[in-house]
Write a protein that holds these residues in place. Structure first.
Motif, PDB file in Angstrom:
ATOM      1  N   SER A 145       0.814  -1.223   0.000  1.00 35.79           N
ATOM      2  CA  SER A 145       0.000   0.000   0.000  1.00 35.79           C
ATOM      3  C   SER A 145       0.847   1.273   0.000  1.00 35.79           C
ATOM      4  N   GLU A 146       2.124   1.143   0.289  1.00 36.08           N
ATOM      5  CA  GLU A 146       2.997   2.327   0.258  1.00 36.08           C
ATOM      6  C   GLU A 146       3.833   2.370  -1.010  1.00 36.08           C
ATOM      7  N   THR A 147       3.472   1.525  -1.974  1.00 37.48           N
ATOM      8  CA  THR A 147       4.229   1.471  -3.228  1.00 37.48           C
ATOM      9  C   THR A 147       3.365   1.930  -4.400  1.00 37.48           C
ATOM     10  N   ALA A 148       3.950   2.708  -5.296  1.00 38.09           N
ATOM     11  CA  ALA A 148       3.274   3.056  -6.551  1.00 38.09           C
ATOM     12  C   ALA A 148       4.136   2.595  -7.709  1.00 38.09           C
ATOM     13  N   MET A 149       3.489   2.224  -8.803  1.00 36.29           N
ATOM     14  CA  MET A 149       4.226   1.934 -10.032  1.00 36.29           C
ATOM     15  C   MET A 149       4.006   3.071 -11.017  1.00 36.29           C
ATOM     16  N   LEU A 150       5.110   3.610 -11.536  1.00 36.06           N
ATOM     17  CA  LEU A 150       5.022   4.634 -12.576  1.00 36.06           C
ATOM     18  C   LEU A 150       5.309   3.983 -13.924  1.00 36.06           C
ATOM     19  N   VAL A 151       4.314   4.035 -14.805  1.00 33.48           N
ATOM     20  CA  VAL A 151       4.483   3.511 -16.164  1.00 33.48           C
ATOM     21  C   VAL A 151       4.737   4.719 -17.062  1.00 33.48           C
ATOM     22  N   ILE A 152       5.919   4.815 -17.628  1.00 29.70           N
ATOM     23  CA  ILE A 152       6.345   6.066 -18.242  1.00 29.70           C
ATOM     24  C   ILE A 152       6.400   6.016 -19.765  1.00 29.70           C
ATOM     25  N   ASP A 153       5.676   6.926 -20.388  1.00 28.28           N
ATOM     26  CA  ASP A 153       5.769   7.181 -21.830  1.00 28.28           C
ATOM     27  C   ASP A 153       5.516   5.971 -22.710  1.00 28.28           C
ATOM     28  N   MET A 154       4.677   5.042 -22.268  1.00 22.05           N
ATOM     29  CA  MET A 154       4.401   3.864 -23.105  1.00 22.05           C
ATOM     30  C   MET A 154       3.351   4.231 -24.156  1.00 22.05           C
ATOM     31  N   GLN A 155       3.681   5.222 -24.961  1.00 19.21           N
ATOM     32  CA  GLN A 155       2.757   5.727 -25.972  1.00 19.21           C
ATOM     33  C   GLN A 155       3.215   5.313 -27.366  1.00 19.21           C
ATOM     34  N   LYS A 156       2.244   5.246 -28.270  1.00 16.23           N
ATOM     35  CA  LYS A 156       2.532   4.731 -29.616  1.00 16.23           C
ATOM     36  C   LYS A 156       3.720   5.447 -30.268  1.00 16.23           C
ATOM     37  N   ASP A 157       3.801   6.774 -30.139  1.00 19.11           N
ATOM     38  CA  ASP A 157       4.900   7.475 -30.805  1.00 19.11           C
ATOM     39  C   ASP A 157       6.279   7.085 -30.265  1.00 19.11           C
ATOM     40  N   ASP A 200       5.841   2.274 -30.906  1.00 26.32           N
ATOM     41  CA  ASP A 200       5.218   1.559 -32.024  1.00 26.32           C
ATOM     42  C   ASP A 200       5.845   2.014 -33.346  1.00 26.32           C
ATOM     43  N   PRO A 201       6.671   1.153 -33.966  1.00 27.23           N
ATOM     44  CA  PRO A 201       7.366   1.554 -35.210  1.00 27.23           C
ATOM     45  C   PRO A 201       6.398   1.963 -36.312  1.00 27.23           C
ATOM     46  N   ALA A 202       5.168   1.457 -36.273  1.00 30.20           N
ATOM     47  CA  ALA A 202       4.195   1.780 -37.322  1.00 30.20           C
ATOM     48  C   ALA A 202       3.866   3.271 -37.354  1.00 30.20           C
ATOM     49  N   MET A 203       4.103   3.969 -36.254  1.00 32.16           N
ATOM     50  CA  MET A 203       3.798   5.391 -36.211  1.00 32.16           C
ATOM     51  C   MET A 203       4.816   6.221 -36.981  1.00 32.16           C
ATOM     52  N   ARG A 204       5.983   5.647 -37.253  1.00 41.33           N
ATOM     53  CA  ARG A 204       7.066   6.358 -37.955  1.00 41.33           C
ATOM     54  C   ARG A 204       7.376   7.701 -37.288  1.00 41.33           C
ATOM     55  N   SER A 205       7.334   7.706 -35.969  1.00 39.37           N
ATOM     56  CA  SER A 205       7.600   8.945 -35.244  1.00 39.37           C
ATOM     57  C   SER A 205       9.097   9.184 -35.088  1.00 39.37           C
ATOM     58  N   TYR A 222       7.523  19.968 -34.548  1.00 41.71           N
ATOM     59  CA  TYR A 222       6.115  20.357 -34.519  1.00 41.71           C
ATOM     60  C   TYR A 222       5.818  21.395 -35.606  1.00 41.71           C
ATOM     61  N   SER A 223       5.089  20.985 -36.598  1.00 43.42           N
ATOM     62  CA  SER A 223       4.631  21.942 -37.613  1.00 43.42           C
ATOM     63  C   SER A 223       3.343  21.389 -38.186  1.00 43.42           C
ATOM     64  N   GLY A 224       2.436  22.277 -38.426  1.00 42.96           N
ATOM     65  CA  GLY A 224       1.138  21.820 -38.915  1.00 42.96           C
ATOM     66  C   GLY A 224       0.368  21.008 -37.888  1.00 42.96           C
ATOM     67  N   GLY A 225       0.774  21.145 -36.622  1.00 46.60           N
ATOM     68  CA  GLY A 225       0.026  20.456 -35.568  1.00 46.60           C
ATOM     69  C   GLY A 225       0.185  18.946 -35.589  1.00 46.60           C
ATOM     70  N   LYS A 226       1.299  18.455 -36.177  1.00 42.74           N
ATOM     71  CA  LYS A 226       1.441  17.011 -36.361  1.00 42.74           C
ATOM     72  C   LYS A 226       2.618  16.410 -35.589  1.00 42.74           C
ATOM     73  N   GLY A 227       3.073  17.080 -34.554  1.00 42.86           N
ATOM     74  CA  GLY A 227       4.247  16.590 -33.839  1.00 42.86           C
ATOM     75  C   GLY A 227       3.973  15.355 -32.998  1.00 42.86           C
ATOM     76  N   PRO A 228       5.045  14.813 -32.426  1.00 44.95           N
ATOM     77  CA  PRO A 228       4.942  13.610 -31.594  1.00 44.95           C
ATOM     78  C   PRO A 228       4.085  13.844 -30.345  1.00 44.95           C
ATOM     79  N   THR A 229       3.323  12.850 -29.993  1.00 48.15           N
ATOM     80  CA  THR A 229       2.447  12.822 -28.806  1.00 48.15           C
ATOM     81  C   THR A 229       1.645  14.109 -28.626  1.00 48.15           C
TER      82      THR A 229
END
Lengths: 242, 242, 242, 242
Positions: B55-67, B70-75, B125-132
């Protein structure tokens, strides 16, 4: 109004014929509001153009204290590679002074009880004799390093010089946009300060690769690599000086 | 008063004969004031003793986002080693849920203009299409990862999950003292979060060595080494699970 | 295992018959890990129960420096009502010491250049003679106030004692949950410290209404009203003492 | 070199004859490096001079959410004077857009559990129905207020918009030096944001006295008085508009 426009046209032609340094100089001297200029800045100016170039740069000298770099202190906090870079740090400081760069001396000063040190280091504090305790010899700057008038001393209690300190406030309101970093040690206080500087949007962050040190060369170099990867510049002192 | 002292003596003998887990359990159940318990915590408790332990422990899951993974994003932000650890992260999350550990999903979500991203990355970031960018597909969690009820989503805009966020506030007032960290990538967001956690006096900081990743193995390992050197624990997922 | 359960049942019966203070005392003495205890704490304990009660409380003494409260300094920063509360502050400090409360002396110390003071006050700094400049007489504590061994001095450069300082770090890792605040002046440094303390989730924040002061009574009282409205306690020194 | 000096002399004479706005315009247009311009800024420029004047200003619209200003919500967080200033806030926003001022919409959005709200307000959260819970109607902006493209939404969890958020980062890197503040409520979120803005060295902080509100007029006015005392400007909307 037409005369204003004529004046403006005339002015634009003139301005466009001026070189970049002159523009920069005018910007700083004519258009800025009242601003705190490091009081030692004026003394060592070789030329106005040079001073203008460096007026937005500060040098952070980090943890160059006896307990970190002087083996004679027998401190558990001694950084193996620290003593070897004292001359380079002193030289970097001399160059900074000559250029009118704002110098900030970042030091650790802890309570004798150790209550303001990181948890994993508190076992070093007993009987009020821990590393870099305020007022003890180990907290003094290494021999040969001196804070001069007009320079700033900043006390920190964690790795990063920006963590829970007013350093960003002092730098930003002085118009500082670029940082040059020297001192010890690379994986902890240097790197954490550097990553925070990038997070705080300083425009150019420079680490002098031979005026910083770690316990072992491979630790130093792997951290330099990681800093390069986020846009940090890592010249030698010689490269930076020219 | 003498009877109180007798009672106390008796109690001390009893207490000293109890094992550490039982003590811990009593501490949490009998002596704590009202405290916010993560609402999902009760569901997966195997036993009260186990829940107390975690109960005194937290897990931080960091930046596990597609960009990032996920290679398919080509980010341009893709972390080379990221996709390979998605299963380990999912497994670590499952273990955390089973143990009733408070789960915090740390993600980047940026303005389409890029005005809240680090300076050295703004050119993406240009045209509103940047990463995440908030609301775009690249900001979503990697396939297979889902935020469940009672878990917490924390948006950050810099490397460290603690930089200019209210994460420390949420964790400290929930009574969290220990952190387990998974995600990407080791030299930047993982390490900066870890060093800030140490600076913020979390008692035990654990990085699951095979549920975190960098662009190349040597980058991953040199950062693991530096984290070990400041007292961070670095078990494998298997070691941590048992 | 059955014997463990029997032991537990027995223990529970015993525990439930103990009064709250004893429980609290046990909690602090038996179940806590190694923790930094303010070194001056043990000296003035009237009883263990009392010490336990106050071990989670710190007193912040704010800005009780000559330039703020001593009219003889002729400082532009003089707080009109400041001198009148020096005796009450001294008395509050004495009570705190008797109770073993952790004392933190919060002071301003500025660079002679004024480069670390708020913009709207920088005009006071010229020739290195501004208010509460580090090392000058105006930065000293008011006559009659002294920092004793085991107490902590915290330097700030803005209104709130928590703004860009490591105060929260020192307090939280010492297990402090409650704050008692005295000093000057109510609308600025007192109030900003208080609101930040509430934002930082200190459980009980207490302002001693007659050991704090402002330029005029109506300023003092309107700020006391606002602090009450966010759950802050505002007893007199006498009420707090009993 | 002599010709450069002649040029400089000539230029100085010309410059000194120009009015302040022209100087300001030139400073912004000719001398600044690449800078992120709020994307909506260019649309509503009446003239370049006007746009230049306001490009360093941001407006913070604070907590204009249904639970704070709409009596129909029956929220315990309703600010008595809040509904009355919605039209003034809407008007201030319209003026800001016309001037190309960067608009930041500061809102509270809390976890259903209330685990990220101040301790003294947590009793309002049960069954996931507390004030300004993310995704619920009470967290929406008041009727008539809309975030447009190019404007920025900033989520906070405490009084001050700067507390544990990245607001200062977004503003400073956008070159913002001046703030105009509207919304609710004066003694808490307005004032704490204002005092933090002063602490963070924003050059000019302006509170629109009739586009902000508190529970009662005397609370509003005593806080306006305190803000004036630290150099904050407090015009009416009409005064600010002209």
């Amino acid at each position: 109004m037409p005369s204003h426009l004529a004046l403006l046209s005339c002015l634009l032609v003139l301005l466009l014929s001026l070189d970049k340094f002159l523009l920069h100089y005018l910007k700083k001297r004519l258009f800025s509001g009242p601003r705190i200029i490091p009081s030692g800045a004026s003394k060592s100016r070789r030329s106005m153009a040079s001073a203008a170039k460096w007026s937005e740069t500060a040098m952070l000298v980090i943890d160059m204290q006896k307990d970190f770099v002087d083996p004679a202190m027998r401190s558990p906090m001694l950084v193996a590679g620290g003593e070897a870079v004292v001359p380079a740090v002193a030289e970097a400081v001399a160059v900074a002074r000559e250029r009118g760069i704002f110098l900030v001396w970042v030091v650790r000063e802890h309570d004798p009880s150790g209550r303001d040190v990181e948890l994993f280091r508190r076992h070093h504090y007993s009987g009020g004799k821990g590393p870099t305790v305020k007022g003890l010899k180990g907290a003094e700057l290494a021999d040969g390093l001196v804070i001069k008038e007009g320079e700033y001393k900043l006390v920190k209690t964690r790795f990063s010089a920006f963590f829970a300190t007013h350093l960003d406030s002092v730098l930003k309101t002085a118009g500082i946009k670029n940082l040059v970093i020297v001192g010890v040690q690379t994986p902890n206080c240097i790197r954490q300060t550097v990553f925070d500087a990038v997070a705080l949007d300083y425009e150019k962050v420079t680490v002098l690769i031979d005026a910083t040190a770690a316990a072992r060369p491979e630790i130093h170099l792997s951290n330099i690599r990681d800093m390069k990867n986020i846009g940090v510049e890592t010249p030698t002192l010689e490269e930076w000086r020219h």
